[in-house]
Design a protein around this motif. Structure first.
Motif, PDB file in Angstrom:
ATOM      1  N   LEU A 145      -6.971  -3.906  -2.625  1.00 53.93           N
ATOM      2  CA  LEU A 145      -5.987  -4.117  -1.571  1.00 53.93           C
ATOM      3  C   LEU A 145      -6.467  -5.175  -0.590  1.00 53.93           C
ATOM      4  O   LEU A 145      -5.677  -5.966  -0.074  1.00 53.93           O
ATOM      5  CB  LEU A 145      -5.691  -2.808  -0.837  1.00 53.93           C
TER       6      LEU A 145
ATOM      7  N   THR B 144     -10.135  -3.300   5.682  1.00 52.46           N
ATOM      8  CA  THR B 144      -9.490  -2.643   4.540  1.00 52.46           C
ATOM      9  C   THR B 144     -10.427  -1.657   3.847  1.00 52.46           C
ATOM     10  O   THR B 144     -10.151  -1.217   2.739  1.00 52.46           O
ATOM     11  CB  THR B 144      -9.006  -3.682   3.516  1.00 52.46           C
TER      12      THR B 144
ATOM     13  N   THR C 176      -5.252   4.087   2.935  1.00 50.70           N
ATOM     14  CA  THR C 176      -4.628   4.047   1.614  1.00 50.70           C
ATOM     15  C   THR C 176      -5.635   3.625   0.553  1.00 50.70           C
ATOM     16  O   THR C 176      -5.712   4.217  -0.528  1.00 50.70           O
ATOM     17  CB  THR C 176      -3.451   3.052   1.629  1.00 50.70           C
ATOM     18  N   ASN C 177      -6.411   2.614   0.868  1.00 53.40           N
ATOM     19  CA  ASN C 177      -7.408   2.108  -0.073  1.00 53.40           C
ATOM     20  C   ASN C 177      -8.418   3.190  -0.441  1.00 53.40           C
ATOM     21  O   ASN C 177      -8.784   3.356  -1.606  1.00 53.40           O
ATOM     22  CB  ASN C 177      -8.124   0.908   0.544  1.00 53.40           C
TER      23      ASN C 177
ATOM     24  N   ARG D 283      -9.020   5.398  -4.107  1.00 52.59           N
ATOM     25  CA  ARG D 283     -10.327   5.458  -4.770  1.00 52.59           C
ATOM     26  C   ARG D 283     -10.845   6.882  -4.885  1.00 52.59           C
ATOM     27  O   ARG D 283     -11.991   7.088  -5.252  1.00 52.59           O
ATOM     28  CB  ARG D 283     -11.341   4.608  -3.998  1.00 52.59           C
TER      29      ARG D 283
ATOM     30  N   SER E 222       0.821  -1.209   0.000  1.00 50.31           N
ATOM     31  CA  SER E 222       0.000   0.000   0.000  1.00 50.31           C
ATOM     32  C   SER E 222       0.858   1.263   0.000  1.00 50.31           C
ATOM     33  O   SER E 222       0.483   2.264  -0.618  1.00 50.31           O
ATOM     34  CB  SER E 222      -0.958  -0.003   1.196  1.00 50.31           C
TER      35      SER E 222
ATOM     36  N   ILE F 255      -6.304  -0.426 -10.021  1.00 48.00           N
ATOM     37  CA  ILE F 255      -6.986   0.318  -8.963  1.00 48.00           C
ATOM     38  C   ILE F 255      -7.342   1.719  -9.433  1.00 48.00           C
ATOM     39  O   ILE F 255      -8.431   2.221  -9.210  1.00 48.00           O
ATOM     40  CB  ILE F 255      -6.111   0.393  -7.696  1.00 48.00           C
TER      41      ILE F 255
ATOM     42  N   ASP G 293     -12.572  -4.423  -3.695  1.00 52.04           N
ATOM     43  CA  ASP G 293     -11.569  -3.985  -2.723  1.00 52.04           C
ATOM     44  C   ASP G 293     -10.248  -4.650  -3.095  1.00 52.04           C
ATOM     45  O   ASP G 293      -9.893  -5.699  -2.600  1.00 52.04           O
ATOM     46  CB  ASP G 293     -12.023  -4.405  -1.317  1.00 52.04           C
TER      47      ASP G 293
END
Length: 638
Positions: free
Chosen positions: A308, A358, A402-403, A407, A204, A298, A306
Motif C-alpha cells: 500500500l 503507511t 489497513t496495511n 498483513r 485501502s 498482499i 509495503d
C-alpha cells in the motif's frame, strides 16, 4: 610470503562461510572436478594443479585463486586482455583464476563457471569475478566485496542480471506493480474524479472489504449499481465495518475514527453511479481491478514489501507531487529491511514507530520477527503486542492500520495521536526495546524547534527503555546542527543517550524528493562515554540506481554492498577510512563521514606515475595551444 598467502586464504574462507558457501580447498571432493585438476598445472606440463578453492553451487562451478599482494591482482597483455602466459598465470590472481576456470570448462561437463581472482587482505582487497562458459568464452564482471550473491539463494538471480543481462522475476514483478499503479491512478481520476488524498483511502477500503469475501460477507457480484435500495458504496462500507470488527480493531472510538475515513466510498455519488463506458459503477471496476492485481499479492506475500505504501507513493508521483505536501515521505523497502538488520531485531523485541506513515517499518519488523518465532503463540504475541505506532494524519493512520490488518496483525496497535504530545516517561511503560523512525522533514524552525528532525529523534530516545536500540533516517543537515537549537538537542542527546554511528546514504534514496538522507543509530538511556568511538560510514554507493519511468531499483551489487556494510558495522571486518571512520565525537561536530574522513592511504608507485603522466599530458596540451608561458618562470611573475 607464505604466511601472507595463508592469511589471505583464511580471510577468503571466512567470506565463503559467511555467505553459506561450501567450497573445497586445494582439490575437490567431486570426482569429475578432481580428475580434471590432475592435469591443471599452471606450468602447462599437464600435471596436477589446484586453485585455492573450488566447488559447485546449484549448477554453477566456482573456482577461486587469490594472492596476498594487491599488486598481483591482474596482468594484461599488449591487447588489453587477461594474459595467459605461464608466468602471469602463476603470479597474478585473475590470470590464475581464468586459467583454472577455462581448464575446468574444457575438461568437465559444467557449462557455467564463475572464476574469482582475489588479492589483498580483509581491509584492502579486490574480488573480481569472471564468467566462463563451455566454449571458454569469458566475461569480466563487476568487482564485489563478498560472496553473498553466489550462494544458493542468490546465484541464479545474479546470473540472470549480470550474465544474461535480463530482468529478474522480482524486477518484472516490480514493473507490473508500477504499471498497475499507473493504470489504477488513471482510472481513479477518470472514473472517480478523486483528489490525491482520497485515492489511497478508496484503495485501502476496498482491500478491507475484499477480506470479507473469504467469510462470504461480501461478493463483487453483488455490486450491481443499485441506487434505490443499497448502493455499491454502502455494500463496500458495510464490509469494511465488518472486517474492522473481525480484526478486533478496538476500542470503538478507534474503529469509528478509521471507519469515518472510508465514508467517501458510500457518500461520493459519481463512484456509485453506473458509468456508461464501463457499464458498471466505478467502485465495481476498482474492486475487480484490486481483487485481481493487488489483493492477491498482499494476501499471499511473505515479504516485508509495503504494498500500500508503494501504491501511495506511485499515486503521488503520477499526480505530479512528491508526497511532501501531504506530510509523508515514504521509506523504501530496502531501508526498512536494513533498519531491522542494523538493530539485529529479534523475536522478543517490542518495536515503536512514532511516525508510522503507511506502517512500512512495523511491517518489516513484523516480517523479520516472525521468521525467528518458533511457536504460534509467539507469532500471535508479535502481531498483537510487540508492534506499536503513532500516526498524526487521520488518512495515513487509516492506511497504516489497513496495511497492518492485511498483513495479519489482528489488533493493530496504532494510535492516531501526535507523538510529540505524548509523555516520554509514559511511553517508556510500553517497554519498547527498539525504536524506528522516519520523521516529517523540513517542518522545524526557530519558532517551532520541536519539529526539527533531531528533536523528534531525542523524544524517541527518551521514550524507549534504557538500553534500547534506536535507528532513524533523517536529512544529513540534522547531523550538522546548523542552528543553536539543534546544537542544544545534540548536546542533550549525548548527555542522556549514546550515539553508535551515522551512515550516509545514496542521494536518490528518496527518489524525486530531493533529500540527502542518513541513518543514525543510538542506544537509549545510556550517557555517551567521551572515549567511545562511533562509526561513520559512507554508504552512498549502495547498489541502487535510478531507472527512467520506474525510480530507484536494486542492481545485483546491492546485496553485496549491504553485506559489506553489515560486516563493517558489526566488526566482522575492517574497512578503509574512505568507507568507515571510527572516532570519538562531540556535540558540535558534524556527525557525518565527510566531517571525520581523511585519506590515510600512502600513494603507491603507480599512483605517483599516473600523476606525473597527467601533468605531462596537461603541459603538452598547453604547449600545443601556444600557452608555453604558463611554464616559464619569468613569465609567471606579475
Amino acid at each position: 610470503m607464505a604466511k601472507k598467502e595463508a592469511k589471505t586464504d583464511l580471510w577468503v574462507h571466512g567470506l565463503l562461510q559467511e555467505a553459506g558457501i561450501e567450497l573445497d580447498p586445494q582439490g575437490s571432493t567431486i570426482l569429475e572436478i578432481n580428475n580434471a585438476l590432475k592435469t591443471a598445472s599452471k606450468n602447462g606440463t599437464g600435471r596436477v594443479g589446484f586453485p585455492e578453492y573450488v566447488g559447485v553451487v546449484k549448477d554453477f562451478l566456482l573456482v577461486i585463486e587469490n594472492k596476498a599482494d594487491l599488486s598481483k591482482h591482474v596482468k594484461l597483455n599488449m591487447d588489453g586482455a587477461i594474459s595467459l602466459e605461464v608466468k602471469d598465470v602463476k603470479d597474478f590472481a585473475i590470470n590464475g583464476a581464468l586459467f583454472y576456470g577455462q581448464h575446468l570448462a574444457k575438461n568437465t561437463s559444467y557449462k557455467k563457471i564463475i572464476a574469482f581472482g582475489i588479492s589483498g587482505d580483509e581491509k584492502k582487497h579486490r574480488i573480481s569475478p569472471i564468467y566462463i562458459d563451455e566454449t571458454n568464452y569469458y566475461r569480466e564482471l563487476t568487482e564485489l566485496e563478498s560472496f553473498i550473491t553466489f550462494n544458493k539463494d542468490n546465484i541464479e538471480e545474479y546470473y540472470t542480471r549480470e550474465v544474461l543481462n535480463e530482468a529478474t522475476d522480482s524486477e518484472k514483478e516490480l514493473a507490473e506493480i508500477l504499471k498497475d499503479a499507473s493504470d489504477l491512478h488513471e482510472d481513479l481520476r477518470n472514473y472517480g474524479n478523486l483528489k490525491d488524498i482520497d485515492k489511497p483511502l478508496v484503495v485501502s477500503g476496498i482491500l478491507l472489504a475484499l477480506r470479507e469475501s473469504e467469510h462470504r460477507n461480501f461478493s463483487i457480484d453483488d455490486l450491481a449499481g443499485d441506487q434505490e435500495i443499497t448502493t455499491d458504496g454502502e455494500k463496500i462500507y458495510k464490509a469494511i465495518e465488518s472486517n474492522l470488527r473481525r480484526s478486533n480493531v478496538s476500542p470503538d472510538v478507534k474503529r469509528d475514527k478509521i471507519l469515518s475515513q472510508f465514508a467517501i466510498i458510500k457518500d461520493t455519488q459519481i463512484l456509485n453511479e453506473v458509468n456508461i463506458g464501463l457499464n458498471k459503477t466505478p467502485l465495481k471496476h476498482f474492486t475487480q481491478f484490486l481483487q485481481e492485481k493487488i489483493y492477491k499479492s498482499i494476501k499471499y506475500t511473505n515479504s516485508s514489501e509495503d504494498f500500500l505504501g508503494r501504491f501511495y507513493g506511485e499515486f503521488m508521483s503520477y499526480s505530479g507531487g512528491d508526497g511532501q505536501t501531504l506530510g509523508i515521505v515514504l521509506t523504501p523497502k530496502h531501508i526498512t529491511d536494513l533498519f531491522c538488520e542494523l538493530v539485529d531485531i529479534n523475536q522478543d523485541d517490542i518495536v515503536l514507530d512514532p511516525c508510522a506513515g503507511t506502517a512500512g517499518f512495523l511491517i518489516a519488523a513484523m516480517h523479520h520477527m516472525l521468521i525467528q518465532a518458533e511457536t504460534e503463540a509467539k507469532k500471535k504475541s508479535i502481531k498483537q503486542k510487540q508492534l506499536l505506532g503513532f500516526e498524526l494524519q487521520p488518512y495515513m493512520f487509516t492506511i497504516a492500520t489497513t496495511n497492518m490488518i492485511l498483513r495479519g496483525d489482528g489488533k493493530s496497535n496504532l494510535v492516531n495521536h501526535n507523538f510529540l504530545n505524548e509523555s516520554a516517561s509514559k511511553l517508556q511503560l510500553s517497554g519498547a526495546t527498539v525504536g524506528m523512525m522516519n520523521p516529517p522533514y523540513s517542518q522545524g524552525s526557530k519558532k517551532n524547534p520541536d519539529l526539527y528532525e533531531i528533536s523528534f529523534t531525542e523524544h524517541l530516545l527518551n521514550s524507549l527503555l534504557p538500553g534500547a536500540r534506536a535507528v532513524v533516517i533523517i536529512p544529513q543537515s540534522s547531523m550538522t546542527g546548523k542552528t543553536k537549537e539543534e546544537l542544544a538537542v545534540k548536546n542533550n542527546i549525548l548527555k542522556n543517550h549514546t550515539l553508535e554511528g551515522v551512515i550516509t546514504l545514496n542521494k536518490d534514496t528518496f527518489y524525486g524528493v530531493g533529500t540527502m538522507p542518513c541513518i543514525a543509530l543510538f542506544t537509549a538511556g545510556e550517557a555517551h562515554p567521551t572515549e567511545k568511538k562511533c562509526k561513520f560510514v559512507d554508504f552512498r554507493e549502495d547498489g541502487f540506481k535510478v531507472s527512467p519511468h520506474i525510480g530507484l531499483i536494486e542492481t545485483e551489487q546491492a546485496k553485496d554492498k549491504k553485506q559489506h556494510l553489515l560486516d563493517v558495522w558489526f566488526d566482522r571486518l575492517d574497512a578503509e577510512t574512505k568507507f568507515c571512520v571510527e572516532t570519538t565525537v562531540e556535540s558540535g561536530d558534524e556527525w557525518l563521514h565527510s566531517f571525520y574522513y581523511f585519506n590515510d592511504e600512502i600513494p603507491d608507485e603507480s599512483e605517483f606515475q599516473k600523476s606525473i603522466n597527467d601533468y605531462l599530458t596537461f603541459e603538452f596540451s598547453m604547449l600545443m595551444q601556444n600557452k608555453q608561458d604558463l611554464f616559464n618562470e619569468s613569465g609567471s611573475k606579475s
